[in-house]
Write a protein that holds these residues in place. Sequence first.
Motif, PDB file in Angstrom:
ATOM      1  N   SER A 171      79.865  15.387  38.272  1.00 45.78           N
ATOM      2  CA  SER A 171      78.659  16.205  38.286  1.00 45.78           C
ATOM      3  C   SER A 171      78.099  16.237  39.705  1.00 45.78           C
ATOM      4  N   LEU A 172      77.206  17.171  39.940  1.00 46.45           N
ATOM      5  CA  LEU A 172      76.593  17.299  41.259  1.00 46.45           C
ATOM      6  C   LEU A 172      75.235  17.958  41.116  1.00 46.45           C
ATOM      7  N   THR A 173      74.419  17.816  42.151  1.00 44.31           N
ATOM      8  CA  THR A 173      73.164  18.560  42.208  1.00 44.31           C
ATOM      9  C   THR A 173      73.522  20.002  42.533  1.00 44.31           C
ATOM     10  N   ALA A 174      73.250  20.888  41.592  1.00 39.98           N
ATOM     11  CA  ALA A 174      73.729  22.262  41.716  1.00 39.98           C
ATOM     12  C   ALA A 174      72.659  23.250  42.145  1.00 39.98           C
ATOM     13  N   ILE A 175      71.405  22.816  42.106  1.00 38.66           N
ATOM     14  CA  ILE A 175      70.296  23.682  42.500  1.00 38.66           C
ATOM     15  C   ILE A 175      69.655  23.108  43.754  1.00 38.66           C
ATOM     16  N   GLN A 176      69.441  23.946  44.747  1.00 40.78           N
ATOM     17  CA  GLN A 176      68.847  23.479  45.991  1.00 40.78           C
ATOM     18  C   GLN A 176      67.425  22.971  45.759  1.00 40.78           C
ATOM     19  N   PRO A 177      67.117  21.771  46.211  1.00 45.01           N
ATOM     20  CA  PRO A 177      65.749  21.260  46.051  1.00 45.01           C
ATOM     21  C   PRO A 177      64.809  21.931  47.052  1.00 45.01           C
ATOM     22  N   PRO A 178      63.516  21.888  46.770  1.00 42.76           N
ATOM     23  CA  PRO A 178      62.538  22.413  47.734  1.00 42.76           C
ATOM     24  C   PRO A 178      62.527  21.541  48.992  1.00 42.76           C
ATOM     25  N   THR A 179      62.034  22.099  50.069  1.00 46.47           N
ATOM     26  CA  THR A 179      61.867  21.306  51.293  1.00 46.47           C
ATOM     27  C   THR A 179      60.432  20.793  51.414  1.00 46.47           C
ATOM     28  N   HIS A 180      59.570  21.223  50.496  1.00 43.33           N
ATOM     29  CA  HIS A 180      58.183  20.768  50.518  1.00 43.33           C
ATOM     30  C   HIS A 180      57.661  20.706  49.091  1.00 43.33           C
ATOM     31  N   TYR A 181      56.920  19.641  48.778  1.00 42.87           N
ATOM     32  CA  TYR A 181      56.319  19.477  47.458  1.00 42.87           C
ATOM     33  C   TYR A 181      54.796  19.442  47.591  1.00 42.87           C
ATOM     34  N   ASN A 182      54.140  19.774  46.516  1.00 46.31           N
ATOM     35  CA  ASN A 182      52.688  19.800  46.536  1.00 46.31           C
ATOM     36  C   ASN A 182      52.141  18.367  46.507  1.00 46.31           C
ATOM     37  N   HIS A 183      51.593  17.928  47.620  1.00 49.20           N
ATOM     38  CA  HIS A 183      51.108  16.565  47.742  1.00 49.20           C
ATOM     39  C   HIS A 183      49.850  16.310  46.920  1.00 49.20           C
ATOM     40  N   GLU A 184      49.212  17.386  46.498  1.00 50.08           N
ATOM     41  CA  GLU A 184      47.953  17.233  45.769  1.00 50.08           C
ATOM     42  C   GLU A 184      48.183  16.760  44.332  1.00 50.08           C
ATOM     43  N   TYR A 185      49.325  17.121  43.747  1.00 50.14           N
ATOM     44  CA  TYR A 185      49.534  16.868  42.324  1.00 50.14           C
ATOM     45  C   TYR A 185      50.582  15.795  42.037  1.00 50.14           C
ATOM     46  N   LEU A 186      51.214  15.244  43.074  1.00 50.54           N
ATOM     47  CA  LEU A 186      52.236  14.226  42.866  1.00 50.54           C
ATOM     48  C   LEU A 186      51.835  12.936  43.570  1.00 50.54           C
ATOM     49  N   ASP A 187      52.126  11.813  42.927  1.00 51.11           N
ATOM     50  CA  ASP A 187      51.785  10.536  43.550  1.00 51.11           C
ATOM     51  C   ASP A 187      52.775  10.227  44.667  1.00 51.11           C
ATOM     52  N   ARG A 188      52.432   9.275  45.505  1.00 50.84           N
ATOM     53  CA  ARG A 188      53.213   8.956  46.697  1.00 50.84           C
ATOM     54  C   ARG A 188      54.623   8.490  46.357  1.00 50.84           C
ATOM     55  N   VAL A 189      54.754   7.658  45.342  1.00 52.06           N
ATOM     56  CA  VAL A 189      56.079   7.152  44.959  1.00 52.06           C
ATOM     57  C   VAL A 189      56.994   8.302  44.549  1.00 52.06           C
ATOM     58  N   THR A 190      56.450   9.199  43.746  1.00 56.36           N
ATOM     59  CA  THR A 190      57.240  10.358  43.310  1.00 56.36           C
ATOM     60  C   THR A 190      57.620  11.233  44.489  1.00 56.36           C
ATOM     61  N   LEU A 191      56.675  11.469  45.392  1.00 48.51           N
ATOM     62  CA  LEU A 191      56.946  12.303  46.561  1.00 48.51           C
ATOM     63  C   LEU A 191      58.044  11.697  47.433  1.00 48.51           C
ATOM     64  N   LEU A 192      57.971  10.403  47.659  1.00 46.63           N
ATOM     65  CA  LEU A 192      58.994   9.743  48.472  1.00 46.63           C
ATOM     66  C   LEU A 192      60.372   9.882  47.831  1.00 46.63           C
ATOM     67  N   ARG A 193      60.425   9.715  46.517  1.00 51.23           N
ATOM     68  CA  ARG A 193      61.715   9.852  45.828  1.00 51.23           C
ATOM     69  C   ARG A 193      62.249  11.270  45.948  1.00 51.23           C
ATOM     70  N   ASP A 200      63.433  11.955  49.497  1.00 52.53           N
ATOM     71  CA  ASP A 200      64.685  11.244  49.775  1.00 52.53           C
ATOM     72  C   ASP A 200      65.867  11.968  49.125  1.00 52.53           C
ATOM     73  N   GLU A 201      65.672  12.454  47.913  1.00 48.59           N
ATOM     74  CA  GLU A 201      66.737  13.191  47.228  1.00 48.59           C
ATOM     75  C   GLU A 201      67.049  14.496  47.957  1.00 48.59           C
ATOM     76  N   ALA A 202      66.011  15.195  48.384  1.00 52.90           N
ATOM     77  CA  ALA A 202      66.215  16.453  49.108  1.00 52.90           C
ATOM     78  C   ALA A 202      66.893  16.199  50.451  1.00 52.90           C
ATOM     79  N   PHE A 203      66.469  15.120  51.125  1.00 56.40           N
ATOM     80  CA  PHE A 203      67.072  14.784  52.412  1.00 56.40           C
ATOM     81  C   PHE A 203      68.564  14.476  52.239  1.00 56.40           C
TER      82      PHE A 203
END
Length: 250
Positions: A190-212, A215-218
């Motif tokens: 299996s593989l990641t088949a959909i391109q992840p965003p390069t930016h996430y909304n920092h207002e609605y996601l906690d720091r731990v989630t954002l870092l994860r 890191d996945e997008a990177f």
Amino acid sequence: MTAFSIPTTFLALENAGRFNYWGAPYVTLTEQQREARIRTHMTQVLWWRAIEWDRTSAEIIAFSGDDFLRPGLVPFGGNGYGDQYCWYPQWQTGVDMPVVFVLHDEGRGQLFARDFAECLCRCFLRSFADEDPGGPHLMPHVLWDAHFEILQPFLTSEQVDVLSDVRGHLSATACDEADTQIAASIPDLSLTAIQPPTHYNHEYLDRVTLLRLYDEAFSFFRELVEVEGRGEFTRKLEEVKAAKAKLGPI
């Protein structure tokens, strides 16, 4: 990056009209004409529920990527629900390319078939795993025999044997069991088949989630750039790094 060319089996079936549902642009036909086409051509066209032949070879060749699918995936059919069947030359080890099934709402792609013939077998079986594959127009065994005759020249002897055995006791259960057996023999890739965003909304996601997520997008874009040599994604890689940096020191 692996070169891409459409499998000859796809081209042969297309040239024989096996993917041409309507014989004319859909919007130009009346309801009566569409009904007549279904009645007269279900045995001549691979009119399956598991896959829609919604792209011509010209459209497939013209596909040069988009901002949605992982680069390298080449879509050639869908299932009517937003999921896509794609060739993936990156995983090719033999003469023909493997087929990856991409789930649009999960962002994952799973190896579905090791080559196009195996994809045909599985989609054939999955379509007849429906209790009434021919609808009100044809008895299942009539449609099975017609489609098997179309497919047989392109299948291996082993695949022909599997389908012939199912035909001996044709039922939805027999088709489902045969498809399950084929699936069990396919490597679990299996593989990641959909391109992840390069930016996430920092207002609605906690720091731990954002870092994860960053890191996945990177990791995703770094693999494209450094492993697959796709320099055109360097900009997105840098965008991810910059967005993560705005979170401050870890």
